[in-house]
Design an enzyme around this catalytic site. Structure first.
Site, mmCIF file in Angstrom:
data_model
loop_
_atom_site.group_PDB
_atom_site.id
_atom_site.type_symbol
_atom_site.label_atom_id
_atom_site.label_comp_id
_atom_site.label_asym_id
_atom_site.label_seq_id
_atom_site.Cartn_x
_atom_site.Cartn_y
_atom_site.Cartn_z
ATOM 1 C CG ASP A 23 17.103 -10.462 -24.613
ATOM 2 O OD1 ASP A 23 17.173 -11.651 -24.994
ATOM 3 O OD2 ASP A 23 16.631 -10.129 -23.500
ATOM 4 C CE LYS A 87 17.205 -17.708 -26.650
ATOM 5 N NZ LYS A 87 17.328 -16.573 -25.717
ATOM 6 C CD GLU A 187 20.027 -15.181 -23.503
ATOM 7 O OE1 GLU A 187 19.662 -15.691 -22.422
ATOM 8 O OE2 GLU A 187 19.489 -15.454 -24.588
ATOM 9 C CG ASP A 211 17.966 -15.079 -17.818
ATOM 10 O OD1 ASP A 211 16.753 -14.882 -17.604
ATOM 11 O OD2 ASP A 211 18.501 -14.861 -18.921
HETATM 12 P P1 ADP Z 1 12.585 -14.583 -21.710
HETATM 13 O O1 ADP Z 1 13.988 -14.168 -21.389
HETATM 14 O O2 ADP Z 1 12.351 -16.039 -21.511
HETATM 15 O O3 ADP Z 1 12.157 -14.121 -23.056
HETATM 16 P P2 ADP Z 1 11.580 -12.532 -19.880
HETATM 17 O O4 ADP Z 1 12.833 -12.238 -19.197
HETATM 18 O O5 ADP Z 1 11.018 -11.483 -20.743
HETATM 19 O O6 ADP Z 1 11.601 -13.912 -20.640
HETATM 20 O O7 ADP Z 1 10.508 -12.887 -18.734
HETATM 21 C C1 ADP Z 1 9.163 -13.058 -18.978
HETATM 22 C C2 ADP Z 1 8.491 -13.509 -17.723
HETATM 23 O O8 ADP Z 1 8.620 -12.505 -16.712
HETATM 24 C C3 ADP Z 1 7.009 -13.773 -17.898
HETATM 25 O O9 ADP Z 1 6.657 -14.998 -17.289
HETATM 26 C C4 ADP Z 1 6.385 -12.604 -17.141
HETATM 27 O O10 ADP Z 1 5.117 -12.927 -16.627
HETATM 28 C C5 ADP Z 1 7.387 -12.388 -16.049
HETATM 29 N N1 ADP Z 1 7.264 -11.054 -15.422
HETATM 30 C C6 ADP Z 1 7.352 -9.863 -16.012
HETATM 31 N N2 ADP Z 1 7.151 -8.878 -15.128
HETATM 32 C C7 ADP Z 1 6.923 -9.475 -13.926
HETATM 33 C C8 ADP Z 1 6.635 -8.990 -12.601
HETATM 34 N N3 ADP Z 1 6.523 -7.697 -12.347
HETATM 35 N N4 ADP Z 1 6.483 -9.900 -11.616
HETATM 36 C C9 ADP Z 1 6.580 -11.218 -11.884
HETATM 37 N N5 ADP Z 1 6.840 -11.737 -13.089
HETATM 38 C C10 ADP Z 1 7.000 -10.862 -14.105
HETATM 39 MG MG MG Z 2 15.871 -13.581 -21.496
#
Ligand code: ADP
Ligand code: MG
Length: 620
Positions: A23, A87, A187, A211
């Protein structure tokens, strides 16, 4: 029986080659694989560093690269040499990101050589592909280190709205990182697979995948039938995510604490500290009702969940609005959705979970870790491609129609939208002018009848067609769309065998809004497109007719009377007069008149030439 190999140098047992699922996220990236014993997907946690690798690349003063959590620390201290959210730039031109350049803390350059963006770090230039490759290389190394086996092949996921150019860029990044990319997978498709949806080919389901990541949001409605994952609609906002929640908290603290308000602008380290505390607060509030902390022992930072929810309510509402739009586009009611799947770290916020469940009228699925779910699905897809699950066939579909330009600027569709991929289709064309030796093949993507309303993907000349009368050459144009949605177009003149092909790597990316807009426009303009098409077709017929008649008169004038020639001239002129009128009926009427008047000519000339031929054969 699985094969076991012994590594002679170490004496350890070497497993069969694994294919990993990756991913490659905007904020965070992960790599997963199928555990050889329990056959379950698992995200790789190398050396206990966690499964999540922040998608951040830092270039040190000494020219080294650091990827992940350690690189993230440089975001505030050394922003010019620390690249995040790369990205967003994959497969994009400067024009595409122009209005958002202030979002990035590093330097984005438009060198205009190919129209694709470059990023400047110190005195070096990097393409988004090269930077993404750095992240992929790190993931690959972690996988190799943790699994103790070489990793050479992978499946990589991309958002459903990624276009050809962005997919191709992702694939190139993989290649650069030394990975053979077996498949680029959407995705939401991966997320559904992780939940076991679509694995049984007899199953028919409609699912919504919500998402919400760090900086992007998308909702996709998928229809799954016979192992085919069809994206019915997708909507979202590529500049909305968990980062906005963090910013809302920071602003709240600034507004409610004079000390912070007074120093924030001058104090870089306070800014950094606030950002970290805000994210910590947000995460804490996902499971606790209140967050309290102090910065440097003096500045008090606290926030209650209730307050946080008031702050983010408008953002959450916007995502629900997108869900509504996606459902309208898919022409579905919430009760027709069989399952709702939560993806992305930000779906851990209870208000988000509740809002989505409420909108769809059913409890959303969040039993799998929302950070990992996409990588887990990618690992399952990798396992399928490795041939370990022979009963499953996974297919994707192409979101927009692919075709070529024909006379009058019309779009001739070759692969219709929603075709299962991989696929191959072709059609035969010919020349319109005598002695034509080149043929321009222009490839377009879109649903409109006129190519100018669609998006041009490529253009090339089929050169070296032997000179023949118009209509004689037979040119086969074939479209080969591979499993990643990358298109190869080939043109072959059958009589001579001359051949030309291109692989389509479009220069300019389309945003998801643009794809949607293109689909919407095709519906809105369907009627007027049909009438325009009819006018153009009439015009093309007329132009061909004029060309042929004039040429005929030129060649065979001797067999026609002066009156006949005069009448032909008048009828040709009458046709020319209405050619630009846009009146299909008037054009076709004039064509008919000309045709009726001149059709006996050909026969007469033919008879004359036959007679001459017979005469010629006579032996005196
Ligand atoms: P991407 O797919 O864009 O790479 P992610 O799915 O990894 O991103 O999401 C990252 C986001 O999720 C960040 O903004 C992070 O702060 C948030 N995040 C992660 N854990 C938590 C949580 N427990 N509660 C709220 N937000 C969270
Ligand atoms: Mg993602």
């Amino acid at each position: 029986m699985a094969k076991v190999a012994i590594n002679l140098s170490t004496g350890s047992i070497q497993q069969e080659e694994v294919i990993v699922g990756i991913d490659l996220g905007t904020t965070n990236s992960l790599v997963a694989y199928i555990h050889p014993e329990d056959k379950k997907p698992i995200a790789i946690n190398d050396q206990g560093r966690g499964t999540i690798v922040p998608s951040v690349v830092h270039f040190t003063q000494t020219g080294e690269t650091i990827v992940g959590t350690e690189a993230k620390d440089y975001l505030t201290t050394d922003p010019a040499n620390t690249i995040y959210s790369v990205k967003r730039l994959l497969g994009k031109s400067y024009k595409d990101v122009g209005e958002h350049t202030d979002y990035f803390g590093y330097k984005i350059i438009d060198d205009d050589s190919e129209g694709l963006v470059k990023i400047r770090v110190g005195d070096k230039f990097f393409s988004p592909i090269e930077l993404s490759a750095e992240i992929l290389r790190e993931l690959r190394e972690r996988a190799e280190h943790s699994l103790k086996t070489p990793v050479n092949r992978a499946v990589i996921t991309v958002p459903a709205y990624f276009n050809d150019s962005q997919r191709q860029a992702t694939r190139d990044a993989g290649k650069l990182a030394g990975l053979e990319v077996l498949r680029i997978v959407n995705e939401p498709t991966a997320a559904a697979l992780a939940y076991g949806i679509g694995i049984d080919p007899n199953e028919e389901k409609t699912v919504a995948v919500y998402d919400l990541g760090g900086g992007t949001f998308d909702i996709s409605i998928l229809s799954i039938h016979q192992g085919i994952f069809e994206v019915l609609s997708t909507h979202g906002d590529t500049y909305l995510g968990g980062d906005d929640f963090d910013r809302a908290i920071i602003n709240y603290w600034i507004q409610n604490n004079q000390l912070i308000a007074d120093t924030i602008n001058q104090d870089k380290s306070l800014q950094q500290e606030l950002r970290l505390k805000a994210e910590e607060a947000k995460r804490t509030l996902s499971s606790q009702p209140i967050y309290t902390a102090t910065i440097n022992g003096t500045i008090d930072c606290h926030i209650e969940r209730h307050t946080f929810e008031t702050l983010i309510a408008p953002i959450v509402a916007r995502t629900i609005e997108s869900c509504r739009q996606a459902m309208t586009d898919a022409k579905l009611q919430p009760e027709q959705i069989d399952a709702v799947i939560m993806v992305g770290g930000s779906t851990r916020v209870p208000m988000v979970y509740d809002g989505v469940s409420e909108f769809f009228g059913k409890a959303a699925n969040n039993s799998l870790n929302p950070d990992e779910v996409v990588s887990l699905g990618a690992a399952i897809q990798a396992d399928i491609l490795a041939g370990n699950r022979k009963d499953i066939l996974l297919l994707d579909v192409t979101p927009l129609t692919l075709g070529i330009e024909t006379m009058g600027g019309l779009m001739d569709s070759i692969i219709p939208r929603n075709s299962k991929i991989p696929t191959k289709a072709g059609r035969q064309y010919t020349t319109s002018v005598d002695g034509q030796v080149n043929m321009k093949i222009s490839v377009y993507q879109g649903e409109r009848d006129l190519v100018k309303e669609n998006r041009k993907l490529a253009e090339f000349d089929l050169k070296g067609i032997p000179a023949m009368p118009a209509g004689f050459p037979k040119v086969d144009v074939n479209f080969i769309l591979n499993a990643d949605g990358i298109l190869k177009v080939e043109a072959i003149e059958l009589r001579s065998g001359v051949r030309q092909e291109v692989e389509v790597k479009p220069q300019y990316g389309l945003t998801d809004e643009q794809v949607e807009q293109m689909l919407m426009d095709s519906i809105t303009h369907a009627k007027e497109d049909v009438s325009t098409r009819m006018v153009i077709e009439a015009r093309t017929t007329a132009e061909q007719m004029i060309y042929q008649v004039e040429r005929f008169v030129e060649k065979n004038g001797e067999h026609l009377t002066a009156e006949e020639i005069e009448l032909t001239r008048t009828n040709v002129q009458n046709l020319k007069n209405v050619l630009d009128s846009g009146d299909k009926d008037a054009i076709l009427k004039a064509v008919d008149i000309l045709e009726e008047q001149t059709s006996p000519f050909a026969e007469r000339v033919m008879q004359i030439s036959i007679k001459q031929a017979m005469t010629g054969k006579k032996i005196e």
